[in-house]
Write an enzyme that holds these catalytic residues in place. Structure first.
Site, PDB file in Angstrom:
ATOM      1  N   GLU A   1       0.609  -0.708   0.080  1.00  0.00           N
ATOM      2  CA  GLU A   1      -0.121   0.326   0.039  1.00  0.00           C
ATOM      3  C   GLU A   1       0.777   1.126  -0.173  1.00  0.00           C
ATOM      4  O   GLU A   1       0.139   2.102  -0.757  1.00  0.00           O
ATOM      5  CB  GLU A   1      -0.803   0.029   1.439  1.00  0.00           C
ATOM      6  CG  GLU A   1      -2.280  -0.746   1.115  1.00  0.00           C
ATOM      7  CD  GLU A   1      -2.126  -2.479   1.824  1.00  0.00           C
ATOM      8  OE1 GLU A   1      -0.532  -2.522   1.374  1.00  0.00           O
ATOM      9  OE2 GLU A   1      -3.228  -3.381   1.540  1.00  0.00           O
TER      10      GLU A   1
ATOM     11  N   GLN B   1      -8.641  -1.532  -0.110  1.00  0.00           N
ATOM     12  CA  GLN B   1      -9.496  -2.152   0.010  1.00  0.00           C
ATOM     13  C   GLN B   1     -11.131  -1.610   1.579  1.00  0.00           C
ATOM     14  O   GLN B   1     -12.211  -1.569   0.907  1.00  0.00           O
ATOM     15  CB  GLN B   1      -9.432  -3.643   0.647  1.00  0.00           C
ATOM     16  CG  GLN B   1      -8.935  -4.117  -0.853  1.00  0.00           C
ATOM     17  CD  GLN B   1      -8.264  -5.509  -0.566  1.00  0.00           C
ATOM     18  OE1 GLN B   1      -7.610  -6.246  -0.053  1.00  0.00           O
ATOM     19  NE2 GLN B   1      -7.449  -5.906  -2.007  1.00  0.00           N
TER      20      GLN B   1
ATOM     21  N   HIS C   1     -11.046  -4.158  10.569  1.00  0.00           N
ATOM     22  CA  HIS C   1     -11.540  -4.761   8.493  1.00  0.00           C
ATOM     23  C   HIS C   1     -13.197  -3.497   8.910  1.00  0.00           C
ATOM     24  O   HIS C   1     -14.336  -3.941   7.612  1.00  0.00           O
ATOM     25  CB  HIS C   1     -11.894  -5.491   7.779  1.00  0.00           C
ATOM     26  CG  HIS C   1     -10.743  -6.686   7.575  1.00  0.00           C
ATOM     27  ND1 HIS C   1      -9.603  -6.691   8.742  1.00  0.00           N
ATOM     28  CD2 HIS C   1      -9.923  -5.936   6.922  1.00  0.00           C
ATOM     29  CE1 HIS C   1      -8.950  -7.817   8.032  1.00  0.00           C
ATOM     30  NE2 HIS C   1      -8.902  -6.879   6.501  1.00  0.00           N
TER      31      HIS C   1
END
Ligand SMILES: Cc1ncc(C[n+]2csc(CCOP(=O)(O)OP(=O)(O)O)c2C)c(N)n1
Ligand SMILES: [Mg+2]
Lengths: 333, 329
Positions: free
Chosen positions: B61, B83, B130
């Site tokens: 990233e 993501q 997440h």
């Protein structure tokens, strides 16, 4: 004169001769001498202005590293892009940035390169291809991949050169970028100015493998590893690196040199012996070229005095112009 | 022509139309190509534009977000997909110290026209790493814009505006709402950044919200009207930076009651900023009830469904809060 050590992506080592066009071009060599002297004088003047309270903040000087900066930038075209570091004055001057706008920047003036919003660490001039001057160690590497990617997509005949230090090699961003550049075949050169220290920390205390030229092997990248205090070697090596990059083969270029000045204004020299500094002063890259030109009777003492005087005047008038110009205004933000 | 589209498809249409319209626009990110994106947003774009313009990246990233910044500095218009927004932790420097600062520290010489798209938010059992809502964190960085659509119509118009903007943009997509549909014109259109939208007009209370809590707030206002005859005005901010303070103040001036709702943790959340804007005006003397704000509990997001639900703002809690503001409990 030292040869160019070339380490293939598979680790095979060979040595190449210097570029004959560099060795035979005395006009170029005189220009290199002038620019190195100008860069040295710029930093000495900046240091003086700092010590006398005219410059706010800190300074990272590259005294002793002139050949690495001036030799490499001299091998580039105006269209080539560079990203320089916190210690970036020398490369900026080498790439053609005006010292008047640099002094103005240091003094916080409207005529400064970044209108007073950048300062010593951020000497940026897109008209000369100086796209970034980064205060975050290692952060140039990913950006240079993107600039190279854009140059490639735009089908430009130009490369990006990412300057960084030996210390920056241990940032994750550096390794990620070597992988990306190699994977995507980007026109980029990672010009690593190995001045032996990251602040106080020497290479043997920061690199598990002190042979910096082996890092590229893991990323399938060739490395050029040279005496960074010989400006003619640097210029030849950068020409070679540029040829590779123009063919979309990224290269690591290791410029082995030494920082005679302290890391920054906070440096009390507690981590190295005076004798080491003295030893490297004797290997001054500027004197080295000057002596070579004297020996080859390309210049004489009178020429040198003329050059020195010209530089003194150039510096003084740049400082004067900077001092006379108005303070930087609030930016449109 | 107008038809119903999901947020996911509206985003894809925005990218397709901008890529057709401007050849400097391209997409990069992990698995945005044949995988079609972890959230299926990029979809078939790789087949339409090829892998040079829909670029799969290594799981790197810092390298690819930094490369996007560099490409933008050199005149391209990258759209980077992260993501989930949580991953900003491993690539914050290209955003925080590079993209956000370059125009400034170059003295306005260099722009960074880049869009960082990232899914955010909980509700899908994705657990603590997440599921976060980090918008307040992004808003605390001068030099970037923060855009948060909550409907398909807004998603398309705001993404097109973001791609055309000259500044770096963090574009946060409510992950739980990707399949929510609304009417979307087929032609390209823009929605100015920094313009809120009144999603429901009302006179009794202003509900200021954005992103994933919009559907909850709309449902809430329906219940309040039906069961309690309370007429809510729902203001969807749509972008937090720039912030449409006029829209907030105009609504509160009319209703004299305000509650701020977001999914992010309440403590030091963006709601505090909105509350401060209101309380710094004379409107503070006219309010019929103190300003309230509702966000998630101050904990990481847990995995188990019932635990995750109890961490996030719930319709029933919001109802209780609002009824209290009308002294109905
Ligand atoms: C990410 C980051 N970590 C630490 C620093 C503080 N710092 C500034 S320069 C420097 C040393 C860098 O060493 P090197 O890369 O070898 O470059 P040099 O200073 O020798 O030119 C450090 C630690 C920083 N600016 N950025
Ligand atoms: Mg160093």
């Amino acid at each position: 004169m030292s040869k160019i050590k070339f380490v293939e992506a598979n680790g095979d080592v060979s040595f190449r001769e210097l570029d004959s066009s560099v060795l035979q071009d005395f006009q170029l060599q005189k220009k290199l001498l002038y620019t190195m002297k100008l860069a040295r004088a710029f930093e000495e003047k900046a240091n003086e202005l700092y010590a006398t309270g005219f410059i706010h903040g800190t300074l990272h000087l590259g005294i002793g590293q002139e050949a690495a900066a001036i030799g490499s930038t001299a091998a580039m075209a105006l269209e080539d892009k560079i990203l320089i570091t916190h210690r970036g004055h020398l490369e900026a001057i080498g790439k053609g940035m005006s010292i008047a706008s640099m002094f103005s920047e240091l003094l916080g003036k409207e005529s400064g390169a970044s209108k007073g919003y950048g300062g010593s660490m951020h000497m940026i001039d897109p008209t000369k291809g100086i796209l970034h001057a980064n205060g975050i160690v290692g952060a140039n590497a990913p950006l240079s991949c993107g600039i190279a990617l854009a140059l490639k997509k735009q089908k430009k005949v130009a490369i990006a050169t990412c300057y960084l230090g030996d210390g920056a090699m241990n940032e994750g961003a550096y390794s990620e970028s070597l992988n990306l550049a190699s994977l995507w075949k980007l026109p980029v050169v990672f010009a690593t100015v190995n001045n032996k220290y990251g602040m106080s920390t020497p290479i043997h205390k920061s690199h598990a493998n002190t042979d910096l030229a082996q890092r590229g092997i893991a990323f399938n990248l060739p490395t050029i590893d040279i005496d960074g205090n010989c400006v003619l070697t640097v210029c030849s090596a950068m020409k070679l690196a540029r040829e590779f990059a123009l063919k979309n083969q990224p290269v690591i270029l290791i410029l082995n040199t030494y920082r005679i000045s302290g890391h920054s204004r906070s440096d009390k020299n507690r981590y190295r012996e005076d004798s080491e500094i003295l030893d490297w002063k004797k290997r001054c890259p500027i004197k080295r070229l000057e002596n070579s030109l004297l020996e080859q009777k390309q210049i004489n003492q009178v020429d040198i005095e003329k050059i020195d005087l010209k530089i003194k005047n150039e510096i003084n008038s740049a400082v004067q112009a900077a001092q006379l110009s108005e303070l930087a205004k609030e930016i449109q933000w | 022509m107008v038809r119903k589209l999901s947020i996911r498809l509206a985003l894809r249409e925005a990218m397709r139309q901008e890529m057709e319209n401007d050849e400097t626009v391209f997409i990069m990110g992990e698995d945005v190509g044949v995988y079609q994106g972890v959230n299926q947003v990029t979809g078939n774009l790789v087949y339409e534009f090829g892998s040079e313009r829909v670029m799969d990246t290594p799981i790197s990233e810092t390298a690819f977000l930094g490369a996007a910044v560099g490409a933008a500095m050199q005149g391209l218009k990258p759209i980077v997909e992260l993501q989930v927004a949580d991953f900003i932790s491993v690539c914050l420097d290209p955003l925080l110290n590079q993209a956000a600062k370059i125009r400034f520290m170059s003295g306005n010489q260099i722009n960074v026209p880049m869009v960082l798209r990232a899914a955010f938010g909980a509700g899908l059992g994705a657990a603590a790493q997440h599921s976060q809502s980090l918008e307040a964190f992004f808003c605390h960085i001068p030099g970037i814009k923060v855009v948060m659509p909550a409907t398909a119509y807004d998603a398309k118009g705001l993404l097109i505006s973001s791609i055309r903007d000259t500044e770096p943009i963090v574009f946060l997509e409510p992950r739980a709402l990707y399949s929510d549909e609304s009417k979307v014109p087929i032609m390209p259109y823009t929605i100015p950044l920094g313009k809120a939208d009144v999603k429901r007009k009302g006179k009794d209370i202003s509900i200021i919200t954005y992103g994933s809590m919009l559907p909850v707030c709309l449902e809430l206002s329906f219940i309040l009207e039906k069961n309690y005859q309370i007429d809510c005005e729902v203001v969807d901010l749509r972008s937090l930076q720039p912030l449409d303070t006029d829209a907030i103040l105009n609504s509160v001036a009319k209703t004299k009651r305000v509650i701020i709702v977001h999914e992010a943790v309440q403590f030091a959340g963006f709601g505090a900023e909105i509350a401060a804007h209101i309380s710094q005006t004379d409107l503070i003397y006219e309010l019929k009830s103190p300003i309230r704000r509702v966000g998630a509990k101050f904990t990481p997001i847990p995995f188990a469904k019932h635990l995750e639900e109890s961490t996030l703002p719930q319709l029933k809690n919001l109802l209780t809060e609002i009824l209290a503001m009308f002294e109905l409990t």
